[in-house]
Design an enzyme around this catalytic site. Structure first.
Site, PDB file in Angstrom:
ATOM      1  N   ASP A  36      -3.206  11.786  -1.478  1.00 45.80           N
ATOM      2  CA  ASP A  36      -3.344  13.252  -1.422  1.00 45.80           C
ATOM      3  C   ASP A  36      -3.746  13.770  -2.809  1.00 45.80           C
ATOM      4  O   ASP A  36      -3.110  13.427  -3.804  1.00 45.80           O
ATOM      5  CB  ASP A  36      -2.016  13.886  -1.003  1.00 45.80           C
ATOM      6  N   GLU A  50       0.876  -1.181   0.000  1.00 44.52           N
ATOM      7  CA  GLU A  50       0.000   0.000   0.000  1.00 44.52           C
ATOM      8  C   GLU A  50       0.907   1.223   0.000  1.00 44.52           C
ATOM      9  O   GLU A  50       1.807   1.324   0.837  1.00 44.52           O
ATOM     10  CB  GLU A  50      -0.903   0.025   1.232  1.00 44.52           C
ATOM     11  N   ASP A 105     -12.174   9.471  -2.156  1.00 38.70           N
ATOM     12  CA  ASP A 105     -13.415  10.255  -2.075  1.00 38.70           C
ATOM     13  C   ASP A 105     -13.344  11.439  -3.034  1.00 38.70           C
ATOM     14  O   ASP A 105     -14.349  12.097  -3.279  1.00 38.70           O
ATOM     15  CB  ASP A 105     -13.584  10.823  -0.659  1.00 38.70           C
ATOM     16  N   GLU A 110       5.043   4.450   3.757  1.00 29.97           N
ATOM     17  CA  GLU A 110       4.583   5.751   4.272  1.00 29.97           C
ATOM     18  C   GLU A 110       5.818   6.612   4.500  1.00 29.97           C
ATOM     19  O   GLU A 110       6.695   6.231   5.278  1.00 29.97           O
ATOM     20  CB  GLU A 110       3.796   5.531   5.572  1.00 29.97           C
ATOM     21  N   GLU A 163      -8.838   4.905   7.507  1.00 29.19           N
ATOM     22  CA  GLU A 163      -9.220   6.005   8.404  1.00 29.19           C
ATOM     23  C   GLU A 163      -9.870   7.142   7.597  1.00 29.19           C
ATOM     24  O   GLU A 163     -10.895   7.694   7.989  1.00 29.19           O
ATOM     25  CB  GLU A 163      -7.999   6.540   9.161  1.00 29.19           C
ATOM     26  N   TYR A 164      -9.257   7.495   6.452  1.00 24.92           N
ATOM     27  CA  TYR A 164      -9.812   8.580   5.627  1.00 24.92           C
ATOM     28  C   TYR A 164     -11.156   8.188   5.026  1.00 24.92           C
ATOM     29  O   TYR A 164     -12.045   9.036   4.874  1.00 24.92           O
ATOM     30  CB  TYR A 164      -8.826   8.953   4.516  1.00 24.92           C
ATOM     31  N   GLU A 165     -11.284   6.932   4.682  1.00 30.03           N
ATOM     32  CA  GLU A 165     -12.542   6.459   4.070  1.00 30.03           C
ATOM     33  C   GLU A 165     -13.703   6.661   5.033  1.00 30.03           C
ATOM     34  O   GLU A 165     -14.768   7.159   4.650  1.00 30.03           O
ATOM     35  CB  GLU A 165     -12.377   4.970   3.715  1.00 30.03           C
ATOM     36  N   ASP A 183       9.920   7.543   0.151  1.00 28.64           N
ATOM     37  CA  ASP A 183       9.023   8.152  -0.828  1.00 28.64           C
ATOM     38  C   ASP A 183       8.763   7.166  -1.961  1.00 28.64           C
ATOM     39  O   ASP A 183       9.685   6.482  -2.418  1.00 28.64           O
ATOM     40  CB  ASP A 183       9.644   9.436  -1.393  1.00 28.64           C
TER      41      ASP A 183
HETATM   42  N1  SAM Z   1      -4.249   5.724   3.084  1.00 30.92           N
HETATM   43  C1  SAM Z   1      -4.542   6.394   4.354  1.00 30.92           C
HETATM   44  C2  SAM Z   1      -6.031   6.470   4.546  1.00 30.92           C
HETATM   45  O1  SAM Z   1      -6.782   6.244   3.589  1.00 30.92           O
HETATM   46  O2  SAM Z   1      -6.477   6.731   5.685  1.00 30.92           O
HETATM   47  C3  SAM Z   1      -3.870   7.782   4.422  1.00 30.92           C
HETATM   48  C4  SAM Z   1      -4.347   8.814   3.441  1.00 30.92           C
HETATM   49  S1  SAM Z   1      -3.419  10.335   3.550  1.00 30.92           S
HETATM   50  C5  SAM Z   1      -4.458  11.496   2.727  1.00 30.92           C
HETATM   51  C6  SAM Z   1      -2.113  10.095   2.357  1.00 30.92           C
HETATM   52  C7  SAM Z   1      -0.819   9.532   2.955  1.00 30.92           C
HETATM   53  O3  SAM Z   1       0.081   9.247   1.881  1.00 30.92           O
HETATM   54  C8  SAM Z   1      -0.084  10.478   3.884  1.00 30.92           C
HETATM   55  O4  SAM Z   1       0.161   9.839   5.121  1.00 30.92           O
HETATM   56  C9  SAM Z   1       1.208  10.831   3.151  1.00 30.92           C
HETATM   57  O5  SAM Z   1       2.313  11.038   4.022  1.00 30.92           O
HETATM   58  C10 SAM Z   1       1.400   9.618   2.256  1.00 30.92           C
HETATM   59  N2  SAM Z   1       2.122   9.929   1.019  1.00 30.92           N
HETATM   60  C11 SAM Z   1       1.826  10.910   0.139  1.00 30.92           C
HETATM   61  N3  SAM Z   1       2.683  10.919  -0.892  1.00 30.92           N
HETATM   62  C12 SAM Z   1       3.558   9.904  -0.658  1.00 30.92           C
HETATM   63  C13 SAM Z   1       4.694   9.419  -1.355  1.00 30.92           C
HETATM   64  N4  SAM Z   1       5.097   9.996  -2.498  1.00 30.92           N
HETATM   65  N5  SAM Z   1       5.359   8.358  -0.840  1.00 30.92           N
HETATM   66  C14 SAM Z   1       4.961   7.785   0.323  1.00 30.92           C
HETATM   67  N6  SAM Z   1       3.894   8.208   1.041  1.00 30.92           N
HETATM   68  C15 SAM Z   1       3.198   9.254   0.559  1.00 30.92           C
END
Ligand code: SAM
Length: 210
Positions: A117, A43, A153, A68, A191-193, A95
């Site tokens: 994001d 993921e 979403d 993450e 969590e976001y869902e 990343d």
């Molecule tokens: N998937 C989780 C959820 O649905 O609850 C978290 C959603 S949150 C909006 C997006 C997460 O992706 C953040 O914790 C961010 O740090 C991580 N993220 C964003 N771009 C990333 C990247 N290029 N590489 C690794 N993680 C990344």
């Protein structure tokens, strides 16, 4: 996902290097990292980790890796994995753009992108996890029969992703514009869902392959 900076985050993660690796420290050893050799699902952007931990518990026949990049957020996943002694889950603080430096070609069987994001400004489009630069990374590490499963979403990100994936030549299937209307029993809510569904947003989902 923004979390307060925890100065002790890196030390905490280093203390748990049996399950979490910082940056590229695990290069070339991904398979050896697990107790058993079995398919690997990852993921990208695991956030607080409910999805990847629940998936790992539900599917002991799969090895899971949560990616993450934010160390402060990763702490929450490590805590869950340790408390629940989840054996088929490993974590990488890196990343997503560096994934080809970690995984061998075709080593991954499935990639989950959950509530990535949205980066709504056009000048930030390259940061979206469905931008063609990231699709290239996924294409390299995914097995030829591997799939990407994507939920969001965010309508604009979903539309952008359909265009980006189609333009790249990917095949899309099972496009669902309202996942929670007749929600599949095996859907694990992130969590976001939960947060955005409770606010009345519809959840979009699709599956894609190269
Ligand atoms: N998937 C989780 C959820 O649905 O609850 C978290 C959603 S949150 C909006 C997006 C997460 O992706 C953040 O914790 C961010 O740090 C991580 N993220 C964003 N771009 C990333 C990247 N290029 N590489 C690794 N993680 C990344």
């Amino acid at each position: 996902m923004r979390m307060r900076n925890k100065p002790w985050a890196e030390d905490f993660l280093l203390q748990h290097d049996d399950i979490v690796s910082i940056d590229l420290a695990r290069k070339d050893h991904i398979v050896d990292w697990f107790d058993q050799v079995q398919p690997i699902h990852i993921e990208v952007g695991s956030g607080m980790g409910r999805f990847i931990t629940e998936m790992a518990k539900a599917h002991p026949e799969i090895n899971y890796i949560g990616i993450e990049r934010d160390k402060n957020v990763m702490i929450r996943i490590v805590e869950k994995a340790v408390e629940q002694n989840i054996r088929n889950l490993r974590l990488l603080t890196v990343d997503a753009e560096k994934l080809t430096e970690i995984f061998n070609e075709g080593e991954i069987d499935r990639i989950y992108l959950n509530f990535s994001d949205p980066w709504p400004k056009a000048r930030h489009a390259k940061r979206r996890l469905t931008h063609e630069n990231f699709l290239k990374v996924y294409e390299t590490i995914l097995d030829k029969d591997g799939e990407i499963h994507f939920k969001t979403d965010n309508q604009a990100l979903f539309e952008y992703s359909i265009e980006s994936m189609s333009h790249y030549g990917m095949k899309l299937k099972n496009i669902n514009l309202n996942l929670h209307d007749n929600e599949p029993e095996d859907n694990i809510r992130t969590e976001y869902e939960d947060k955005f569904s409770n606010k009345g947003f519809r959840i979009n989902r699709l599956e894609a392959r190269f």
